[in-house]
Design a protein around this motif. Structure first.
Motif, PDB file in Angstrom:
ATOM      1  N   UNK A 129       0.824  -1.209   0.000  1.00 57.75           N
ATOM      2  CA  UNK A 129       0.000   0.000   0.000  1.00 57.75           C
ATOM      3  C   UNK A 129       0.859   1.261   0.000  1.00 57.75           C
ATOM      4  N   UNK A 130       1.806   1.277  -0.916  1.00 53.26           N
ATOM      5  CA  UNK A 130       2.648   2.456  -1.139  1.00 53.26           C
ATOM      6  C   UNK A 130       2.085   3.188  -2.353  1.00 53.26           C
ATOM      7  N   UNK A 131       1.715   4.440  -2.152  1.00 59.15           N
ATOM      8  CA  UNK A 131       1.091   5.271  -3.187  1.00 59.15           C
ATOM      9  C   UNK A 131       2.038   6.390  -3.577  1.00 59.15           C
ATOM     10  N   UNK A 132       2.125   6.672  -4.865  1.00 56.94           N
ATOM     11  CA  UNK A 132       2.913   7.801  -5.355  1.00 56.94           C
ATOM     12  C   UNK A 132       2.087   8.552  -6.385  1.00 56.94           C
ATOM     13  N   UNK A 133       1.944   9.845  -6.159  1.00 54.33           N
ATOM     14  CA  UNK A 133       1.278  10.760  -7.085  1.00 54.33           C
ATOM     15  C   UNK A 133       2.305  11.785  -7.531  1.00 54.33           C
ATOM     16  N   UNK A 134       2.546  11.854  -8.838  1.00 57.52           N
ATOM     17  CA  UNK A 134       3.452  12.865  -9.388  1.00 57.52           C
ATOM     18  C   UNK A 134       2.610  13.821 -10.204  1.00 57.52           C
ATOM     19  N   UNK A 135       2.786  15.105  -9.939  1.00 53.72           N
ATOM     20  CA  UNK A 135       2.043  16.179 -10.604  1.00 53.72           C
ATOM     21  C   UNK A 135       3.034  17.070 -11.329  1.00 53.72           C
ATOM     22  N   UNK A 136       2.675  17.518 -12.519  1.00 57.66           N
ATOM     23  CA  UNK A 136       3.637  18.358 -13.227  1.00 57.66           C
ATOM     24  C   UNK A 136       3.045  19.188 -14.328  1.00 57.66           C
ATOM     25  N   UNK A 137       3.894  20.047 -14.840  1.00 57.38           N
ATOM     26  CA  UNK A 137       3.625  20.787 -16.069  1.00 57.38           C
ATOM     27  C   UNK A 137       4.861  20.568 -16.927  1.00 57.38           C
TER      28      UNK A 137
END
Length: 140
Positions: A129-137
Motif C-alpha cells: 500500500x505504497x502510493x505515489x502521485x506525481x504532478x507536473x507541467x
C-alpha cells in the motif's frame, strides 16, 4: 514486485473506472479552488511507478530514491520535461478514496494538488500500500 493499481495503461478489470475516479477527484478539488483540470500522463505514471517499486522493493519510504534521485530526476528519466513538478507519497491507505482524501486534508499534500500551473499527473499503488502521485507541467 508488481503494481497493484496504475491510474492508466493497465488492462485490468476496473482500471478505466479507477482512472476516471482519480481524474474526477483531483479535478473536483481543483475546480473548487477555481483551477484548471489535470490529465493523466503516461510519463508521470512511469516516474511514479519507478519510485513506488523502488520503495516497495527496497523497504523504505521517502521522497528520495534508493539511488539518491528526486522527483525531478525521475520525471526526466521517464521522458517528461518538467517546468513544475511535485510528488505526494503515502503508505497504508487501502483504497483510492482514502489516499486522495488524506492528501486533500493534509496542507502540504493539498498544496501540491492545487499548484495552479500543473497540467498532468501520474498515480500508482505498489505492494505494501505504497502510493505515489506525481504532478507536473511539462514542455519546458
Amino acid at each position: 514486485m508488481r503494481i497493484m493499481l496504475v491510474a492508466l495503461g493497465v488492462m485490468a478489470l476496473g482500471a478505466a473506472a479507477q482512472a476516471q475516479q482519480v481524474a474526477q477527484m483531483l479535478n473536483g478539488v481543483r475546480a473548487e479552488e477555481g483551477l484548471g483540470p489535470v490529465q493523466a500522463s503516461p510519463m508521470l505514471e512511469a516516474a511514479a511507478m519507478a519510485h513506488a517499486l523502488d520503495m516497495s522493493e527496497n523497504g523504505f519510504f521517502d521522497h528520495r530514491g534508493s539511488d539518491g534521485s528526486d522527483v525531478m530526476a525521475r520525471a526526466k528519466t521517464a521522458g517528461y520535461g518538467p517546468c513544475v513538478i511535485a510528488e505526494n507519497i503515502a503508505q497504508g491507505q487501502t483504497d483510492l478514496r482514502q489516499v486522495l482524501g488524506d492528501w486533500v486534508n493534509s496542507p502540504g499534500h493539498r498544496a501540491n494538488i492545487l499548484l495552479d500551473s500543473i497540467t498532468d499527473y501520474g498515480l500508482v499503488r505498489a505492494e505494501g500500500d505504497i502510493w505515489v502521485l506525481v504532478l507536473g507541467q511539462g514542455g519546458c
